[in-house]
Design a protein around this motif. Structure first.
Motif, PDB file in Angstrom:
ATOM      1  N   GLU A 337     -16.230 -47.609 -12.957  1.00 21.16           N
ATOM      2  CA  GLU A 337     -17.007 -46.602 -13.688  1.00 21.16           C
ATOM      3  C   GLU A 337     -16.079 -45.698 -14.495  1.00 21.16           C
ATOM      4  OE1 GLU A 337     -20.627 -46.455 -10.401  1.00 21.16           O
ATOM      5  OE2 GLU A 337     -19.125 -44.881 -10.404  1.00 21.16           O
ATOM      6  N   MET A 340     -14.877 -47.423 -17.674  1.00 21.36           N
ATOM      7  CA  MET A 340     -15.872 -47.451 -18.748  1.00 21.36           C
ATOM      8  C   MET A 340     -16.031 -46.071 -19.374  1.00 21.36           C
ATOM      9  SD  MET A 340     -16.704 -50.613 -19.013  1.00 21.36           S
ATOM     10  CE  MET A 340     -15.010 -50.941 -18.532  1.00 21.36           C
ATOM     11  N   ASP A 341     -15.953 -45.026 -18.569  1.00 22.29           N
ATOM     12  CA  ASP A 341     -16.078 -43.681 -19.132  1.00 22.29           C
ATOM     13  C   ASP A 341     -14.854 -43.306 -19.967  1.00 22.29           C
ATOM     14  OD1 ASP A 341     -18.609 -43.262 -18.202  1.00 22.29           O
ATOM     15  OD2 ASP A 341     -17.974 -42.350 -16.320  1.00 22.29           O
ATOM     16  N   PRO A 345     -17.911 -45.394 -25.839  1.00 19.96           N
ATOM     17  CA  PRO A 345     -18.773 -46.398 -26.475  1.00 19.96           C
ATOM     18  C   PRO A 345     -18.084 -47.761 -26.631  1.00 19.96           C
ATOM     19  CG  PRO A 345     -18.837 -44.345 -27.698  1.00 19.96           C
ATOM     20  CD  PRO A 345     -17.769 -44.192 -26.662  1.00 19.96           C
ATOM     21  N   SER A 347     -16.582 -49.310 -24.562  1.00 18.37           N
ATOM     22  CA  SER A 347     -16.737 -50.083 -23.325  1.00 18.37           C
ATOM     23  C   SER A 347     -17.839 -51.121 -23.450  1.00 18.37           C
ATOM     24  CB  SER A 347     -17.054 -49.150 -22.160  1.00 18.37           C
ATOM     25  OG  SER A 347     -18.346 -48.587 -22.324  1.00 18.37           O
ATOM     26  N   GLN A 348     -18.723 -50.939 -24.428  1.00 21.40           N
ATOM     27  CA  GLN A 348     -19.873 -51.837 -24.534  1.00 21.40           C
ATOM     28  C   GLN A 348     -19.631 -53.012 -25.476  1.00 21.40           C
ATOM     29  OE1 GLN A 348     -22.537 -51.730 -22.534  1.00 21.40           O
ATOM     30  NE2 GLN A 348     -21.207 -50.230 -21.545  1.00 21.40           N
ATOM     31  N   GLN A 361     -13.651 -54.604 -18.764  1.00 21.32           N
ATOM     32  CA  GLN A 361     -15.091 -54.882 -18.621  1.00 21.32           C
ATOM     33  C   GLN A 361     -15.325 -55.856 -17.473  1.00 21.32           C
ATOM     34  OE1 GLN A 361     -15.877 -56.374 -22.511  1.00 21.32           O
ATOM     35  NE2 GLN A 361     -16.575 -54.398 -23.310  1.00 21.32           N
ATOM     36  N   TYR A 364     -15.009 -54.041 -14.362  1.00 23.30           N
ATOM     37  CA  TYR A 364     -16.177 -53.185 -14.127  1.00 23.30           C
ATOM     38  C   TYR A 364     -17.352 -53.985 -13.571  1.00 23.30           C
ATOM     39  CZ  TYR A 364     -20.229 -50.262 -15.002  1.00 23.30           C
ATOM     40  OH  TYR A 364     -21.385 -49.545 -14.847  1.00 23.30           O
TER      41      TYR A 364
END
Lengths: 400, 354
Positions: A337, A340-341, A345, A347-348, A361, A364
């Motif tokens: 987590e 990703m933080d 953005p 991260s997507q 990723q 994650y």
């Protein structure tokens, strides 16, 4: 208490580091930092060749007794080996199930014939193993296995029928250790046997399970009159549960050390990203990075403490070992987590189409399985409450 | 004071909910992953026929002249089914942006009419996102450049695909050139419009996140009733009940700030920063907790591609980072609260802000 290493151990460290530096080169260069949890589908054949390279140098099964083909290393030396292995970025061990689980179980519970037959292949890195425990109806309730083993007098062999699931790396493995019901009228943990089963045979079918990462490390394994030699049952029919539980103890032993170094590498990668994109200036992110670092240290200290105590020789666990799975799995999930933080953005966005994840990723998504496999967080809390704290067990529903 | 929705708003929401749940299923979403656009023209036309793209279009342009509060429950339903089509951004971001400029530039009135009638689709870029979603099926794009907002036809831009962790999302980097002719607004007006768009985009995300959270809890409750271990449904275990209870509390408590934010945006959009950020943070936390506890309760099944849960988890993870991630919105809350003139206190609960 003594928290430093002896001069002999420091010399050992130099030896390990030098060997890795000289050998993790050439065809193995591309394996650096690859093949860990969530990445085990990568380079399976190259990693098996690396396993054999390690074996040539005497660096497989280093904690096993010398008479079993191991190096007989002390706990301190195993700690050092794992530290140096991770520092060098050496790849996830293709043979870890054999070295960490199957081998120690055979050493503790197996016959001399089994030791002679199976240990050399593990030590040499030529034979890989997988673990046939979970079934569709036996996940958290592991004792509810339905896979059956029947001894066929005419063939003089055990015939195994049933299905296993979540079997990591079954598609790459030569052998599987399988818990199956030897007494068809038995329930729960009674009447089970522990079998060493060859994968390459007509009665065994492996089907990959696609994970949310889009890749497959887990499998379903179907046994349809799969054959197992009479001498390949570990212990007696009915001993299966005892052997299986002993094995779970090994799972939480020395193998945790390498895992923590892997965690350290991942945390370092997260910190690098934070520095690169400026997230390290965000006070909330800074606090979370500091917390992740502090908790990883706690895990490391706890492991050292646990290993210094050594537990029972049958793999039974001490209290501090009971809390470990819950702690590391939850920590690792939080690290995902945090990663990703830190990326925000970005991260997507995938590395590439159609579904190629970046390393972070992939981490994650994979860590979502950490709090589930090998005993969910909920089961771990039950174990802590019941075995650690002595709280009363929930009344069991009568099993028909 | 009345913090409830009208009978009409609730009835309309129900009918749209029924439509969405019949049309958008995990199977239909999976099928769309393998298509070129990932989108269905047929579905979009049905959405248009239901009047959903016309809801916030002014009546003068053939729309229904409704507001954010009328749409917020529908946005929540779009999240609940993980709708991939860009309905929420069209209704909540593109349409209000064009409406604000309708007197200034004749192109805007024409676009609004065509959005309402379903002739065209419009995608919106914003500095908060870097990427533009659904640009590939848009006929027109609203794109930011500094303090300016530009309007470009799709053949005036180059789209570079950015593959998303959520296989339903279609994201693009847009390469384009700003000219005087493409410019719709700029200066203080542009700044104000971009700020309003950010709030509307974040509100749409927040609503979908609440819907997603509830969808994940619902899937999980069903699963834990069916799945048996130790001779009983796993949902009978307190450990799992508590997971779901914690989720229910989070998503139910996210609704109040969500509706509050929709209200403020419809009545006093210039004062909506705090309310919107509050809604986005609360909804994001609810959805992320639901994702975490749902996959945990599903056990290994939830970690497979075959299980539908990841459709909803991945959407939640994506929307949490879109139109301002949690850190951005938390900072806006902090900054507002620490302002010496902040209007805080029990008597200010429903004041201009707070």
């Amino acid at each position: 208490m003594k928290l430093s290493f002896s001069p002999e151990d420091e010399q050992f460290r130099v030896e390990v580091a030098q060997w890795l530096q000289q050998n993790l080169t050439g065809e193995f260069e591309k394996l650096k930092f690859r093949g860990g949890p969530g990445d085990e589908h990568m380079f399976p054949h190259e990693r098996q060749r690396w396993e054999q390279k390690l074996a040539e140098g005497g660096w497989t099964c280093i904690g096993w007794p010398q008479e079993c083909g191991g190096r007989g290393c002390s706990i301190e030396q195993q700690v050092i080996f794992n530290e140096e292995y991770a520092r060098a970025g050496a790849p996830g061990r293709a043979g870890h199930i054999g070295e960490g689980l199957a081998g120690p179980t055979i050493i503790a519970f197996g016959s001399d014939a089994q030791k002679q037959k199976y240990l050399p292949g593990i030590v040499a890195g030529t034979e890989l193993w997988c673990q046939g425990y979970s079934e569709p109806g036996a996940g958290s309730d592991l004792a509810n296995v339905k896979t059956r083993a029947r001894f066929d007098e005419a063939k003089g062999k055990w015939l195994i029928n049933g299905q296993k699931v979540w079997t990591s790396l079954a598609h790459e493995s030569d052998y599987c250790f399988v818990i199956a019901r030897t007494d068809p009228d038995s329930v729960a943990h009674k009447g089970l046997g522990f079998f060493l089963v060859k994968m390459a045979q007509p009665g065994v079918e492996v089907r990959g399970i696609q994970q949310i990462t889009g890749t497959s490390e887990f499998n379903e394994v179907f046994f349809d009159n799969a054959e197992c030699d009479a001498e390949d049952i570990v212990g007696e029919p009915g001993d299966g549960w005892k052997v299986a539980m002993g094995l779970l103890g090994f799972e939480r032993g020395v193998s945790t050390l390498g895992q923590q170094m892997q965690f350290q590498n991942e945390l370092n990668a997260v910190i690098r990203e934070a520095r690169a994109n400026g997230a390290d200036h965000n006070p909330v992110i800074r606090q979370r990075i500091a917390r992740a670092h502090a908790e990883l240290k706690i895990m490391r200290y706890n492991s050292m403490r646990m290993l210094s105590g050594q537990g029972g020789s049958d793999g039974s666990l001490q209290k501090e070992a009971l809390i470990y799975k819950l702690f590391w799995a939850t920590w690792h999930r939080s690290l995902g987590e945090l990663a990703m933080d830190v990326l925000g953005p970005d991260s997507q966005i995938l590395e590439d189409g159609p579904y190629q994840l970046t390393r972070l990723q992939s981490m994650y998504l994979f860590v979502r399985s950490d709090t589930i496999y090998g005993g969910t967080n909920e089961i771990q809390r039950n174990i802590i409450a019941e075995r650690g704290l002595g709280m009363p067990k929930e009344p069991k529903v009568a099993v028909q | 004071m009345d913090f409830t929705f009208t009978e009409d708003q609730l009835l309309f929401c129900d009918s749209v909910k029924n439509f969405l749940q019949a049309e958008i299923t995990p199977e239909s979403l999976r099928a769309s992953w393998d298509t070129d656009t990932g989108r269905s023209d047929e579905l979009w036309q049905t959405i248009v026929e239901l009047g959903l793209t016309a809801m916030l279009v002014p009546e003068a342009q053939g729309g229904l002249g409704m507001n954010e509060l009328d749409f917020i429950l529908l946005a929540q339903e779009c999240g609940r089914v993980a709708l991939a089509e860009a309905l929420v951004e069209t209704a909540l971001v593109a349409t209000p942006l064009l409406s604000a400029l309708v007197d200034k530039d004749p192109r805007c009135a024409s676009l609004l009419e065509k959005i309402a009638s379903g002739e065209i689709r419009v995608a919106v870029g914003h500095p908060a996102n870097e990427l533009v979603s659904d640009a590939h099926v848009a006929d027109w794009l609203l794109l930011p450049s500094g303090d300016q907002i530009h309007l470009l036809a799709r053949d005036q831009v180059k789209l570079v695909t950015q593959h998303s962790v959520d296989p339903s999302r279609r994201l693009f980097t847009v390469e384009w050139k700003a000219t005087d002719e493409t410019c719709l607004a700029g200066g203080p007006e542009g700044v104000q419009l971009l700020a309003a768009s950010l709030n509307r985009g974040a509100l749409g995300c927040a609503a979908q996140l609440v819907g997603l959270a509830e969808a994940m809890v619902s899937l999980t409750v069903d699963y834990t009733a069916d799945r048996h271990q130790f001779g009983k449904a796993i949902g009978t275990n307190q450990a799992l009940k508590h997971h779901m209870a914690n989720c229910a509390v989070k998503s139910e408590f996210a609704k109040a700030p969500l509706y509050r934010a929709a209200y403020t945006l419809s009545k006093a959009p210039q004062n909506a920063d705090f309310a919107v950020s509050h809604a986005k943070v609360a909804a994001g936390e609810a959805a992320l907790l639901a994702a975490k506890n749902a996959i945990q309760s599903f056990g290994a099944m939830g970690y497979t591609w075959e299980c539908d849960l990841h459709i909803f988890m991945k959407r939640a993870w994506a929307l949490d980072k879109f139109w301002g991630h949690t850190g951005f919105h938390k900072n806006r809350l902090h900054q507002w609260l620490m302002n010496p003139n902040a209007k805080i206190g029990a008597d200010k609960t429903f004041g201009i802000q707070g």
